[in-house]
Design an enzyme around this catalytic site. Structure first.
Site, PDB file in Angstrom:
ATOM      1  N   THR A 121      43.508  47.637  36.584  1.00 55.00           N
ATOM      2  CA  THR A 121      44.304  48.256  35.530  1.00 55.00           C
ATOM      3  C   THR A 121      43.548  48.241  34.202  1.00 55.00           C
ATOM      4  O   THR A 121      43.407  49.274  33.531  1.00 55.00           O
ATOM      5  CB  THR A 121      45.643  47.498  35.374  1.00 55.00           C
ATOM      6  OG1 THR A 121      46.368  47.605  36.600  1.00 55.00           O
ATOM      7  CG2 THR A 121      46.467  48.060  34.228  1.00 55.00           C
ATOM      8  N   GLY A 122      43.055  47.056  33.825  1.00 53.79           N
ATOM      9  CA  GLY A 122      42.334  46.954  32.546  1.00 53.79           C
ATOM     10  C   GLY A 122      41.064  47.792  32.536  1.00 53.79           C
ATOM     11  O   GLY A 122      40.734  48.437  31.535  1.00 53.79           O
TER      12      GLY A 122
ATOM     13  N   GLY B  15      45.758  46.363  41.138  1.00 55.69           N
ATOM     14  CA  GLY B  15      45.295  45.033  40.772  1.00 55.69           C
ATOM     15  C   GLY B  15      45.198  44.893  39.268  1.00 55.69           C
ATOM     16  O   GLY B  15      45.121  45.884  38.536  1.00 55.69           O
ATOM     17  N   CYS B  16      45.198  43.649  38.803  1.00 58.17           N
ATOM     18  CA  CYS B  16      45.199  43.419  37.352  1.00 58.17           C
ATOM     19  C   CYS B  16      43.874  43.867  36.729  1.00 58.17           C
ATOM     20  O   CYS B  16      43.858  44.558  35.708  1.00 58.17           O
ATOM     21  CB  CYS B  16      45.498  41.960  37.043  1.00 58.17           C
ATOM     22  SG  CYS B  16      44.457  40.758  37.896  1.00 58.17           S
ATOM     23  N   PHE B  17      42.745  43.484  37.342  1.00 56.24           N
ATOM     24  CA  PHE B  17      41.456  43.897  36.779  1.00 56.24           C
ATOM     25  C   PHE B  17      41.291  45.421  36.829  1.00 56.24           C
ATOM     26  O   PHE B  17      40.846  46.025  35.846  1.00 56.24           O
ATOM     27  CB  PHE B  17      40.299  43.210  37.506  1.00 56.24           C
ATOM     28  CG  PHE B  17      40.173  41.741  37.227  1.00 56.24           C
ATOM     29  CD1 PHE B  17      40.010  41.270  35.935  1.00 56.24           C
ATOM     30  CD2 PHE B  17      40.198  40.812  38.260  1.00 56.24           C
ATOM     31  CE1 PHE B  17      39.876  39.908  35.671  1.00 56.24           C
ATOM     32  CE2 PHE B  17      40.061  39.449  38.009  1.00 56.24           C
ATOM     33  CZ  PHE B  17      39.898  38.995  36.718  1.00 56.24           C
TER      34      PHE B  17
END
EC number: 1.2.1.38
Lengths: 347, 347, 347, 347
Positions: free
Chosen positions: C154-155, C150-152
């Site tokens: 990853t960050g 997921g994008c979150f």
């Protein structure tokens, strides 16, 4: 004063802005104006708090369905309905109710124009809600019916009318209006998603396809000595509110920048909501955000032989809801400026 | 291939975008193209990492002062300097160096025009960096000097030239170009603060005061049978990059929408970086973000009797740095499209 | 090389970004990688030109319906489907096809977690597409299955993992991730309209309700010696792309800023797509726009006794499609960085 | 009433917003409150029309230099000066003038804190302009001196204080406040250019370096039974106005969501400008734009064992100028809400 007001289509952007303005209206603050029925279609049954959390004073109000029954018994009814639905409601409200229609239904006076652009039967023509057009303020005072103008026609008409009326230009006008996204309304659509509109610009309904074109042309024709043609190009830009209109046309024989400035000064010297900016200053939409002002600049481009006019409005305020309340004030015999800010929420 | 490239004015937006494109260029990736001196004025002594953290591959590079000495010894020198400074540098670089000037210095061919608009002595005229203009590609192949066009002239010329060249319009054109804020450059100024530009729209350098006006007029005149007049109005909008140009002019006697579409199809059928969109689709700046594409649409407004053309570019890519690299490719005999994306970073 | 690639869910934002990256991939440019079937659900039958005008090279491609038949016969299949649909498709594609799933289906390893958060049966666990996590790169090399993160997560994972793994913090972390609106996907919804998101900020799926919470916790637990708790708060901000993550946690006994910096330097020294910024520089999403980079900063707040980490990614690139292509490169034995930019499209 | 008001630093964003609010104040509309001297530093000699075109009613006013002479003779003086300049001016104005200081000079009560964070001698402590903090309203009624709070401390204090005061949390708080760019003020700077801030997010003054940190800590300590530590991270986001604060802390033993909700309900039930939103609704800055409202939500994250509070304010209104006018109302014995909107300019 003791007046009750209903808003049909209360949960749309126009309806919400009418409510925001009414909540700050001095007659509301002193109890003379009461906010009655708020109605909607798909939103009926929801509360204002759920739909419009920016209006905490009305949070507990429930949206009723838009029917003549719900709207009956009010002194003023604002209609923020889809185009073509206002006449049926207005007819049932009776002639003594002040009906202020934010749709296009009663704006055009040419039935053929209406049918060509909207595809249904023309419902009629009501006093047109730009008080700054010559003769309109008189028609609006004490009226029971108001056709609130479209947002683009407001910006374009206030920009161009003094030049047209004074014969300063050959009225073959090229108008480009850059607009914020709230003009597209509050309904789900991929094209108006934040992802599709932020960081992007696009023209739409180009080459004479936008329905505001005949309304602009009609406004200019009413006060022009010469035949009017209008090229109108709307451009969608990444901001919530605001319309910046640029309009140019060939300068009439002998016209000068000084004449132009004088014509605009004369036209707007006494207008509370139109400001001719000092030379060298351009209108900026930020400066009219949330206000009922229209800022205007007029110049002559000598190389191109054209007059250039620019104007800035908030599409939801002077472009819709502010004009509606300004007209309500006139209809009710109140101070025309009551409840309407002249200061933009900048920066 | 073995080529070294220097960038003067490397820390400005044009310079940074040239570097971003070069870092993805296949000749850079395969070692044939080397990035040499990077120079600046006030930024000399700082690192790329401090000034442009979006270019991590060059983070440790130090910006040198912009002098002929620093720039000497390279095969290609990009100049991203303030207007009026390019000639002095170019003269010292010698005739065999490919000099690609992003300033206006060598764009105009009329010395009087230059002096009127820029107030200094005209330095000359170099091959003009819009390869898509008839005849230009041939001049640019193998050239040692390139005048990269202005961002607005790129969008306006690509939008209007086929119509002008085919005599489809009376070339009395009204151009409104809505632009993102990076066109204003990377220097501190109150008017370009985020607070002053977000959520706002304004026109600027109106009524023939923008310096790109004579450049647009020059480009159209080169290919027009009739006298050209240009009304040009730039509008600042709240996005970092992108120019959406709308241009209209009276349709010439007998011109039709089909003629217009055919003229544009012919003009751009083989162009890698100009795309005539299908009927009904409007250019959108998001779709060309970071790419070297120009998207174009052409229509006829029958009621207004005008041709309407719209175009979208990224002002920093096709509008400046992409065009500069496209011209470098031509000058060096490389594939014209090398290193240049046709895909926008959307949404 | 001769590889064909299909993209299911090609017309969504993840699918479009995968295509944008593939079109610039050196193996595509040299003909080794071919783009085959593009499929969608409601968009089947439309062309790429209509749906994604930012990809002109594929404009004439028609979106096919998402079925195993359409996807069969490719060497690599990217799945950009709603959560819960990937397993059925993957099963039919056969074990030799590289299947890269952008949904959550195969990310979690705890079946109970999956069922609690997604409400359906757990489909299994695939190699997890953050090659920068210890051990993952080895699992991804040559794999036939990838669960793109997921994008979150990853960050947040790239921000926190070195601190967790080194025992620098008590892993009771408070994460706030501010995100652009494209994370919400390309489907019509009132809440994601430009009017509702521009000029506004709001938190959503707060207090442990966002489905990325268990994925973040899982990633940290895999490498933590101590029990991990995660408070995760996403905030929606008015930009198209980008995630700025801030994460803080109590500093472990004896931990220092120098230790923290050393741990991050060690963890990321050889990573092509994670950059520990110099002291004093904060990550900025603009600097990673359209790139596959993650910029990270780590600091100690002595007064608060907490470690603070920040990271910036582009949610569609490193946060989804870039990671997907990075994993494809590993799965196919290509250079891991092929086709992936390290430069952001700034400003 | 007959009161004259001066504004020092009138051309900054705080000064402009004070004027915008005063122009709509009922005492101004009825003539009881008069706007006197407007002063500035570098802007002295310019007109309001040039500097702040959003305030057309004051367009012809000339900005005077900021001296005690210019400010003398007014009943109320608002100070919008750089930190450290207020005491010298205030001393010369005399004890009977209501002095409302928008700088930090008189906010902190610990001289050591002041000296550490601002580097000069502590000038003293004035009644603190958050009337919603227990005891403050009483101090502000009839006061001659007000220290207007910082924008971040306003959002964070209103979010956290009920939880701290009720002992619902262990007050080791992690605060992340996402802010619009107007908080950076109206001075030219590259970092605050539109190009650098639109389409981007970044944290700044991280890890305890923001000067609002001790102010937040001080506010919480005043009402906490336990030692307070504050981790404060501001994030810059691309919108003109608005602060969205998220704050979390470990839930105290035995605390429940119901307790939390009750504590906030009790704290804010009678507050005109703080609204605890219904369960399931998150604060959104758009909904308080241009208004003096603070919207708050409180939740428990059971998995993380933390309380999460969020708040939304307009940094220039409730965060600065609105609070200043609210305090002026209290100081002058007027209705506390006079001239202050509870409705946001949404969308």
């Amino acid at each position: 004063m003791s007046v009750t007001v209903a808003v049909a289509g209360a949960s749309g952007y126009a309806g919400g802005e009418i409510l925001r303005i009414l909540l700050g209206h001095p007659e509301y603050r002193n109890g003379g104006l009461r906010i009655g029925a708020l109605t909607g279609a798909s939103t009926a049954g929801s509360t204002v708090g759920e739909l419009m959390p920016h209006l905490p004073e009305l949070a507990d109000r429930v949206i009723a369905p838009t029917t003549a029954d719900e709207l009956a018994g009010h002194d003023v009814v604002f209609l923020g309905l889809p185009h073509g639905h206002s006449a049926a409601i207005a007819d049932q409200l009776g002639p003594d109710v002040v009906v202020i229609d934010c749709a296009a239904d009663f704006r055009l006076d040419d039935a053929g124009d209406w049918e060509r652009w909207y595809g249904s039967k023309h419902a009629g023509t009501w006093p047109y809600g730009i008080p700054e057009m010559p003769g309109n303020r008189e028609l609006l005072r004490g009226t029971k019916r108001v056709a609130v103008p479209g947002c683009f026609p407001t910006g374009a008409t206030l920009a161009l009318l003094p030049a047209v009326a004074a014969g300063l230009i050959i009225p073959d006008v090229a108008i480009v209006s850059v607009t914020g996204v709230s003009g597209g309304g509050k309904k789900a659509s991929v094209g108006l998603l934040g992802s599709e509109t932020m960081g992007s610009l696009k023209a739409y309904n180009t080459a004479g396809r936008h329905r505001h074109t005949p309304e602009i042309a009609r406004n200019l024709r009413l006060h022009s000595q010469s035949p009017v043609t209008v090229s109108f190009t709307p451009v969608l830009a990444p901001l919530p509110r605001g319309i910046l209109t640029t309009a140019s046309a060939p300068l009439a024989e002998g016209g000068t920048a000084a004449d132009a400035r004088a014509a605009y000064r004369d036209a707007y010297a006494d207008e509370p909501f139109v400001q001719l900016l000092p030379e060298g200053t351009q209108p900026q939409t930020q400066n009219v955000l949330g206000s009922n002002m229209c800022q205007v600049q007029v110049e002559v481009d000598d190389d191109a032989g054209r007059l250039l006019v620019t104007s800035a409005i908030d599409n939801l305020t002077k472009g819709t809801a502010g004009a509606a309340v300004q007209c309500m004030n006139l209809a009710l015999g109140l101070d025309e400026t009551a409840g309407l800010s002249r200061c933009g929420v900048a920066p």
